[in-house]
Motif scaffolding. Structure first.
Motif, PDB file in Angstrom:
ATOM      1  N   ASP A  71       0.847  -1.198   0.000  1.00 23.89           N
ATOM      2  CA  ASP A  71       0.000   0.000   0.000  1.00 23.89           C
ATOM      3  C   ASP A  71       0.878   1.242   0.000  1.00 23.89           C
ATOM      4  N   ILE A  72       0.613   2.142  -0.928  1.00 18.73           N
ATOM      5  CA  ILE A  72       1.347   3.404  -0.992  1.00 18.73           C
ATOM      6  C   ILE A  72       0.327   4.528  -0.840  1.00 18.73           C
ATOM      7  N   GLU A  73       0.352   5.142   0.340  1.00 13.91           N
ATOM      8  CA  GLU A  73      -0.714   6.059   0.715  1.00 13.91           C
ATOM      9  C   GLU A  73      -0.178   7.470   0.936  1.00 13.91           C
ATOM     10  N   ASP A  74      -0.837   8.444   0.314  1.00 12.60           N
ATOM     11  CA  ASP A  74      -0.404   9.833   0.521  1.00 12.60           C
ATOM     12  C   ASP A  74      -1.537  10.691   1.065  1.00 12.60           C
ATOM     13  N   GLU A  75      -1.178  11.890   1.505  1.00  9.98           N
ATOM     14  CA  GLU A  75      -2.159  12.854   2.005  1.00  9.98           C
ATOM     15  C   GLU A  75      -2.250  14.037   1.053  1.00  9.98           C
ATOM     16  N   GLY A  76      -2.173  13.725  -0.232  1.00  5.65           N
ATOM     17  CA  GLY A  76      -2.102  14.772  -1.240  1.00  5.65           C
ATOM     18  C   GLY A  76      -3.437  15.253  -1.761  1.00  5.65           C
ATOM     19  N   ILE A  77      -3.408  15.831  -2.960  1.00  7.47           N
ATOM     20  CA  ILE A  77      -4.613  16.465  -3.516  1.00  7.47           C
ATOM     21  C   ILE A  77      -5.690  15.473  -3.933  1.00  7.47           C
ATOM     22  N   GLY A  78      -5.334  14.214  -4.085  1.00  6.35           N
ATOM     23  CA  GLY A  78      -6.331  13.226  -4.462  1.00  6.35           C
ATOM     24  C   GLY A  78      -6.783  13.375  -5.906  1.00  6.35           C
ATOM     25  N   MET A  79      -7.733  12.535  -6.302  1.00  5.48           N
ATOM     26  CA  MET A  79      -8.211  12.553  -7.682  1.00  5.48           C
ATOM     27  C   MET A  79      -9.731  12.523  -7.723  1.00  5.48           C
ATOM     28  N   THR A  80     -10.287  13.133  -8.748  1.00  2.82           N
ATOM     29  CA  THR A  80     -11.728  13.031  -8.987  1.00  2.82           C
ATOM     30  C   THR A  80     -11.986  11.695  -9.680  1.00  2.82           C
ATOM     31  N   GLN A  81     -13.254  11.276  -9.744  1.00  3.53           N
ATOM     32  CA  GLN A  81     -13.578  10.015 -10.422  1.00  3.53           C
ATOM     33  C   GLN A  81     -13.120  10.060 -11.881  1.00  3.53           C
ATOM     34  N   GLU A  82     -13.298  11.212 -12.486  1.00  2.26           N
ATOM     35  CA  GLU A  82     -12.897  11.377 -13.887  1.00  2.26           C
ATOM     36  C   GLU A  82     -11.385  11.158 -14.042  1.00  2.26           C
ATOM     37  N   GLN A  83     -10.612  11.694 -13.103  1.00  2.00           N
ATOM     38  CA  GLN A  83      -9.150  11.518 -13.149  1.00  2.00           C
ATOM     39  C   GLN A  83      -8.768  10.064 -12.913  1.00  2.00           C
ATOM     40  N   THR A  89      -1.647  -6.954  -9.679  1.00  2.00           N
ATOM     41  CA  THR A  89      -2.725  -5.989  -9.935  1.00  2.00           C
ATOM     42  C   THR A  89      -2.429  -4.663  -9.235  1.00  2.00           C
ATOM     43  N   ILE A  90      -2.971  -3.598  -9.796  1.00  2.00           N
ATOM     44  CA  ILE A  90      -2.918  -2.279  -9.146  1.00  2.00           C
ATOM     45  C   ILE A  90      -4.340  -1.823  -8.908  1.00  2.00           C
ATOM     46  N   HIS A  91      -4.564  -1.353  -7.698  1.00  2.00           N
ATOM     47  CA  HIS A  91      -5.886  -0.867  -7.343  1.00  2.00           C
ATOM     48  C   HIS A  91      -5.680   0.541  -6.775  1.00  2.00           C
ATOM     49  N   VAL A  92      -6.591   1.448  -7.090  1.00  2.00           N
ATOM     50  CA  VAL A  92      -6.424   2.797  -6.550  1.00  2.00           C
ATOM     51  C   VAL A  92      -7.683   3.283  -5.862  1.00  2.00           C
ATOM     52  N   GLU A  93      -7.481   3.892  -4.721  1.00  2.00           N
ATOM     53  CA  GLU A  93      -8.580   4.535  -4.014  1.00  2.00           C
ATOM     54  C   GLU A  93      -8.154   5.964  -3.751  1.00  2.00           C
ATOM     55  N   GLY A 118       4.002   7.959 -16.694  1.00  2.00           N
ATOM     56  CA  GLY A 118       4.399   7.189 -15.519  1.00  2.00           C
ATOM     57  C   GLY A 118       3.435   6.076 -15.137  1.00  2.00           C
ATOM     58  N   MET A 119       2.154   6.395 -15.073  1.00  2.00           N
ATOM     59  CA  MET A 119       1.184   5.388 -14.637  1.00  2.00           C
ATOM     60  C   MET A 119       0.940   4.338 -15.713  1.00  2.00           C
ATOM     61  N   MET A 120       0.970   4.759 -16.962  1.00  2.00           N
ATOM     62  CA  MET A 120       0.807   3.786 -18.048  1.00  2.00           C
ATOM     63  C   MET A 120       1.915   2.720 -17.957  1.00  2.00           C
ATOM     64  N   VAL A 121       3.128   3.211 -17.744  1.00  2.00           N
ATOM     65  CA  VAL A 121       4.270   2.311 -17.602  1.00  2.00           C
ATOM     66  C   VAL A 121       4.074   1.397 -16.387  1.00  2.00           C
ATOM     67  N   SER A 122       3.650   1.970 -15.273  1.00  2.00           N
ATOM     68  CA  SER A 122       3.478   1.184 -14.051  1.00  2.00           C
ATOM     69  C   SER A 122       2.414   0.097 -14.218  1.00  2.00           C
ATOM     70  N   TYR A 123       1.283   0.449 -14.809  1.00  2.00           N
ATOM     71  CA  TYR A 123       0.238  -0.542 -15.029  1.00  2.00           C
ATOM     72  C   TYR A 123       0.752  -1.712 -15.869  1.00  2.00           C
ATOM     73  N   SER A 124       1.459  -1.389 -16.930  1.00  2.00           N
ATOM     74  CA  SER A 124       1.864  -2.487 -17.816  1.00  2.00           C
ATOM     75  C   SER A 124       2.946  -3.360 -17.172  1.00  2.00           C
ATOM     76  N   ILE A 125       3.784  -2.769 -16.323  1.00  2.00           N
ATOM     77  CA  ILE A 125       4.809  -3.564 -15.629  1.00  2.00           C
ATOM     78  C   ILE A 125       4.147  -4.540 -14.661  1.00  2.00           C
ATOM     79  N   LEU A 171      -6.582   7.480 -15.418  1.00  2.00           N
ATOM     80  CA  LEU A 171      -5.269   7.061 -14.933  1.00  2.00           C
ATOM     81  C   LEU A 171      -4.709   5.930 -15.795  1.00  2.00           C
ATOM     82  N   GLY A 172      -3.484   6.066 -16.232  1.00  2.00           N
ATOM     83  CA  GLY A 172      -2.865   5.022 -17.044  1.00  2.00           C
ATOM     84  C   GLY A 172      -3.030   5.252 -18.534  1.00  2.00           C
ATOM     85  N   GLU A 173      -3.834   6.235 -18.878  1.00  2.00           N
ATOM     86  CA  GLU A 173      -4.013   6.599 -20.280  1.00  2.00           C
ATOM     87  C   GLU A 173      -2.757   7.371 -20.716  1.00  2.00           C
TER      88      GLU A 173
END
Ligand code: ADP
Ligand code: MG
Length: 232
Positions: free
Chosen positions: A160-172, A205-209, A191-198, A176-178
């Protein structure tokens, strides 16, 4: 189901991108070269300053693309290595410590005592962890906490990699990964596209909340392989 379909489509584009990535680096380099060339012509100091700023910006862009994409930039044959998950997490965290320090981010690391192994390419796994950690740090203004927690669930390793940052909207989250999806001024959106494919190539699996304005948690799940799997 819809979500899964979208992800599968996104992954197909990766191979096309691997071919076009040299473009992504070459364009800013060509631009930088052009402006550097102009520096030696007879121009006012103010213009000279503008040109050198543009050249530097273009060079930064090339570096960012390489940073996010490095492992795919060279068409290395897929090697399968024994990966000590603990070790690679430690290593990735060490790489991002300077960025975290600069950003005032405190990293809280919680690793399992026992070593667990998965298989894949070490370098690619590194790249994946670094890309996710970088995003987490970049999402926080200052005095944020980044928690990385490793655990063992259902015979698999969970990170689990958890931050206290700005977060994302559902649309974002949906985007993600596009390729090229970025909300950052200097972002590459790779960055995320690369991470998903790796992670996919490692059968993980990668899951995001995420909650907009509150923070984000990325969860990686990886299969475990016992020592004797690698000894044959
Ligand atoms: P880049 O970092 O260059 O923008 P990425 O592919 O790494 O590209 O990330 C794409 C986008 O996903 C980011 O621009 C950001 O909007 C969002 N994102 C990724 N991780 C996080 C995070 N931890 N917190 C908030 N937004 C994130
Ligand atoms: Mg990024």
């Amino acid at each position: 189901v819809l979500q899964k379909l979208i992800k599968a489509e996104k992954l197909q584009t990766v191979s096309h991108l691997a071919a076009s990535i040299s473009h992504e680096v070459r364009n800013p380099l060509t631009a930088a070269r052009g402006f550097i060339q102009l520096l030696s012509s007879d121009i006012p100091d103010r213009t000279r300053k503008q040109y050198s700023d543009i050249a530097l910006k273009e060079l930064d862009r090339a570096t960012e693309v390489i940073n996010d994409y490095l492992t795919f930039a060279k068409p290395a044959p897929d090697r399968v290595e024994k990966i000590n998950i603990n070790e690679e997490i430690q290593h990735a965290v060490n790489v991002v410590i300077p960025l975290a320090t600069m950003n005032g981010t405190e990293i809280k690391l919680s690793l399992l005592d026992k070593d667990y192994f998965t298989k894949g390419e070490k370098k690619k796994f590194q790249q994946c962890l670094i890309n996710i950690l970088k995003n987490s740090i970049e999402s926080m203004k200052s005095n944020g906490e980044l928690k990385l927690t490793q655990s063992f669930t259902d015979g698999k390793i969970k990170i689990d990699i958890e931050d206290e940052g700005i977060g994302m909207t559902q649309e974002q989250i949906n985007r993600l990964g596009e390729p090229y999806f970025t909300t950052k001024e200097k972002g590459t959106g790779l960055g995320m596209m690369v991470s998903y494919s790796i992670i996919k190539s490692m059968n993980g699996t990668i899951h995001v909340e995420s909650e907009y304005g509150k923070g984000t948690c990325f969860t990686l799940i990886l299969p475990i392989f016992q020592n004797d799997y690698f000894n044959n």
